[in-house]
Scaffold this active site. Structure first.
Site, short mmCIF file in Angstrom:
data_model
loop_
_atom_site.label_atom_id
_atom_site.label_comp_id
_atom_site.label_asym_id
_atom_site.label_seq_id
_atom_site.Cartn_x
_atom_site.Cartn_y
_atom_site.Cartn_z
N LEU A 6 25.89 -5.41 25.18
CA LEU A 6 27.03 -5.24 24.27
C LEU A 6 27.48 -3.78 24.32
O LEU A 6 26.68 -2.87 24.17
CB LEU A 6 26.67 -5.64 22.84
CG LEU A 6 27.86 -5.67 21.88
CD1 LEU A 6 27.75 -6.85 20.91
CD2 LEU A 6 28.00 -4.38 21.10
N ILE A 7 28.79 -3.59 24.55
CA ILE A 7 29.34 -2.23 24.70
C ILE A 7 30.44 -2.02 23.65
O ILE A 7 31.28 -2.90 23.46
CB ILE A 7 29.94 -2.03 26.11
CG1 ILE A 7 28.95 -2.49 27.19
CG2 ILE A 7 30.34 -0.57 26.33
CD1 ILE A 7 29.58 -2.66 28.57
N GLY A 9 33.83 0.11 22.14
CA GLY A 9 34.96 0.94 22.58
C GLY A 9 35.40 0.70 24.01
O GLY A 9 35.53 1.63 24.79
N SER A 12 39.47 1.31 26.71
CA SER A 12 39.91 2.39 27.62
C SER A 12 38.72 3.19 28.14
O SER A 12 37.59 2.98 27.73
CB SER A 12 40.87 3.33 26.87
OG SER A 12 40.21 3.90 25.76
N GLY A 13 39.03 4.11 29.05
CA GLY A 13 38.10 5.16 29.46
C GLY A 13 36.74 4.70 29.96
O GLY A 13 36.62 3.76 30.75
N ILE A 14 35.72 5.40 29.50
CA ILE A 14 34.36 5.19 29.99
C ILE A 14 33.86 3.79 29.63
O ILE A 14 33.25 3.11 30.45
CB ILE A 14 33.43 6.29 29.41
CG1 ILE A 14 33.87 7.69 29.90
CG2 ILE A 14 31.97 6.03 29.77
CD1 ILE A 14 33.18 8.86 29.21
N TYR A 153 33.52 17.96 16.28
CA TYR A 153 33.13 16.97 17.29
C TYR A 153 31.70 17.26 17.76
O TYR A 153 30.85 16.37 17.81
CB TYR A 153 34.10 17.03 18.47
CG TYR A 153 33.70 16.16 19.65
CD1 TYR A 153 33.84 14.78 19.59
CD2 TYR A 153 33.20 16.73 20.82
CE1 TYR A 153 33.47 13.98 20.68
CE2 TYR A 153 32.84 15.95 21.90
CZ TYR A 153 32.97 14.57 21.82
OH TYR A 153 32.61 13.80 22.90
P1 NAD Z 1 38.60 7.02 25.15
O1 NAD Z 1 39.40 7.55 24.02
O2 NAD Z 1 39.30 6.48 26.34
O3 NAD Z 1 37.56 5.92 24.67
C1 NAD Z 1 37.01 5.86 23.39
C2 NAD Z 1 37.08 4.44 22.93
O4 NAD Z 1 36.47 4.30 21.64
C3 NAD Z 1 38.54 3.97 22.80
O5 NAD Z 1 38.69 2.74 23.47
C4 NAD Z 1 38.72 3.83 21.31
O6 NAD Z 1 39.65 2.83 20.96
C5 NAD Z 1 37.30 3.46 20.89
N1 NAD Z 1 37.09 3.64 19.45
C6 NAD Z 1 37.44 4.68 18.65
N2 NAD Z 1 37.11 4.41 17.37
C7 NAD Z 1 36.53 3.18 17.36
C8 NAD Z 1 35.98 2.35 16.34
N3 NAD Z 1 35.98 2.74 15.05
N4 NAD Z 1 35.45 1.15 16.69
C9 NAD Z 1 35.45 0.75 17.98
N5 NAD Z 1 35.98 1.48 18.98
C10 NAD Z 1 36.51 2.68 18.68
O7 NAD Z 1 37.64 8.23 25.58
P2 NAD Z 1 36.32 8.25 26.51
O8 NAD Z 1 36.34 9.57 27.16
O9 NAD Z 1 36.21 7.04 27.33
O10 NAD Z 1 35.17 8.29 25.39
C11 NAD Z 1 34.05 7.43 25.39
C12 NAD Z 1 32.83 8.18 24.87
O11 NAD Z 1 32.51 9.22 25.79
C13 NAD Z 1 33.03 8.84 23.52
O12 NAD Z 1 31.89 8.64 22.72
C14 NAD Z 1 33.18 10.31 23.87
O13 NAD Z 1 32.73 11.14 22.81
C15 NAD Z 1 32.29 10.41 25.09
N6 NAD Z 1 32.54 11.55 25.96
C16 NAD Z 1 33.78 11.77 26.50
C17 NAD Z 1 33.99 12.87 27.31
C18 NAD Z 1 35.33 13.17 27.93
O14 NAD Z 1 35.53 14.30 28.37
N7 NAD Z 1 36.25 12.24 28.00
C19 NAD Z 1 32.93 13.74 27.59
C20 NAD Z 1 31.68 13.48 27.03
C21 NAD Z 1 31.51 12.39 26.22
#
Ligand code: NAD
Length: 313
Positions: A6-7, A9, A12-14, A153
């Site tokens: 189970l993942i 968020g 988008s993104g990661i 943050y």
């Molecule tokens: P992103 O904004 O694309 O993804 C974050 C996701 O979390 C989004 O899909 C958003 O809708 C979701 N989200 C936010 N609040 C939520 C909630 N209350 N319930 C469920 N989902 C929720 O950004 P990302 O870069 O993919 O971030 C993913 C993780 O990686 C985060 O925890 C971030 O702190 C971490 N991270 C990111 C970076 C970077 O540079 N992008 C670096 C280190 C760590």
């Protein structure tokens, strides 16, 4: 059999990329439950998942900030059986603290810190009964090392690191694994969303010097750093897959060898002087020479440090 993952968020993104990478595993070892706050945002994920959607990948709504949503989501999983929980959902917050309300800061903690705590509280009792499971947390290098103007943050990620470092000991007794993943900069909407927010900011109550340090000194060097060492969501997804497939996963997993020297400064000098002074010099003395600084960092990254990161390549 297949492992249930189970993942959080995944719109988008990661998170999206981890979901797709695991769902497309050649040996189909994973049944991926990709969750997101709002299922209306599922299109990008569904498209990227292709054939895997409906087979090895399914969707469920989940808001990590809501107790009810977390409980409902886990209850709707068959037998509440989750083998691997990947806490990925997170939000950024950038800018001088004078311009950020306590309410906004609490929202960041409610997602990045309490969001993870909510998930672990809901999933851990079942893992304990089964004496198995793996909890993965998407932390950040900012969970280990403070970064100017990312104060809140960073604090939210530190909080999670402390929580998990404490939890790891009792979880070990139940044969439950706990792994932190600490990426450096990653090119996602995270970056874009933060820059958009910054563009909208009018910095109420912030003195002119601080605004200048933030906009004219910090932001350009931050963009340089993203440019010079940014990884892709694919890189982080590969690292995550390596962590969950490892026979003996490590607790901490830095993903970016270019960032390792910066984190190492902290452990090289327990008084904190070395890292604070280095960051000061990077920001205020070498700002325009960021590219040279980055080259020096690359040289510093000896093979010994490189081996300490999880390499996506
Ligand atoms: P992103 O904004 O694309 O993804 C974050 C996701 O979390 C989004 O899909 C958003 O809708 C979701 N989200 C936010 N609040 C939520 C909630 N209350 N319930 C469920 N989902 C929720 O950004 P990302 O870069 O993919 O971030 C993913 C993780 O990686 C985060 O925890 C971030 O702190 C971490 N991270 C990111 C970076 C970077 O540079 N992008 C670096 C280190 C760590």
């Amino acid at each position: 059999g297949q492992k249930v993952v189970l993942i959080t968020g995944c719109s988008s993104g990661i998170g999206l990329r981890i979901a797709v990478t695991l769902a497309k595993d050649e040996k189909q070892r994973y049944h991926v439950i990709a969750t997101m706050r709002d299922l209306k945002k599922k299109d990008k994920l569904v498209e990227a998942a292709g054939d895997a959607y409906g087979k090895t990948l399914m969707l469920l709504p989940l808001d990590v900030c809501s107790d009810d949503s977390v409980r409902q989501c886990v209850n709707s999983v068959k037998d509440r059986h989750i083998d691997i929980l990947i806490n990925n959902a997170g939000v950024g917050l950038l800018g001088p603290v004078e311009s950020i309300s306590i309410e906004e800061m609490k929202r960041v903690f409610d997602t990045n810190f309490f969001g993870v705590v909510r998930m672990i509280k809901e999933v851990m009792p079942d893992m304990k009964k089964r004496r198995s499971g793996h909890i993965v947390v998407m932390s950040s290098v900012m969970g280990l090392q403070g970064v100017v103007f990312n104060d809140v943050y960073t604090a939210s990620k530190f909080a999670m690191e402390g929580f998990c470092e404490s939890m790891a000991v009792q979880l070990m007794k139940f044969s439950i694994r706990l792994s932190m993943i600490e990426p450096g900069p990653v090119h996602t909407e995270f970056e874009t969303k933060m820059m958009e927010n910054v563009a909208k900011m009018d910095f109420p109550g912030v003195d002119a010097d601080t605004v200048r340090y933030f906009k004219d000194v910090y932001l350009p060097s931050s963009i340089d750093i993203f440019e010079a060492m940014g990884q892709t969501p694919e890189d982080i997804a590969k690292c995550t897959k390596m962590v969950i497939e490892s026979d003996s996963p490590r607790f901490r997993n830095l993903t970016n060898s270019l960032y390792t020297p910066i984190v190492a400064l902290k452990y090289a000098d327990e008084t904190g002087g070395l890292s604070v002074n280095t960051f000061y010099n990077l920001l205020f003395n070498f700002g325009p020479l960021m590219h040279i600084t980055m080259s020096i960092l690359k040289c510093l990254t000896c093979s010994c440090l490189r081996r300490r990161t999880i390499s996506p390549n």
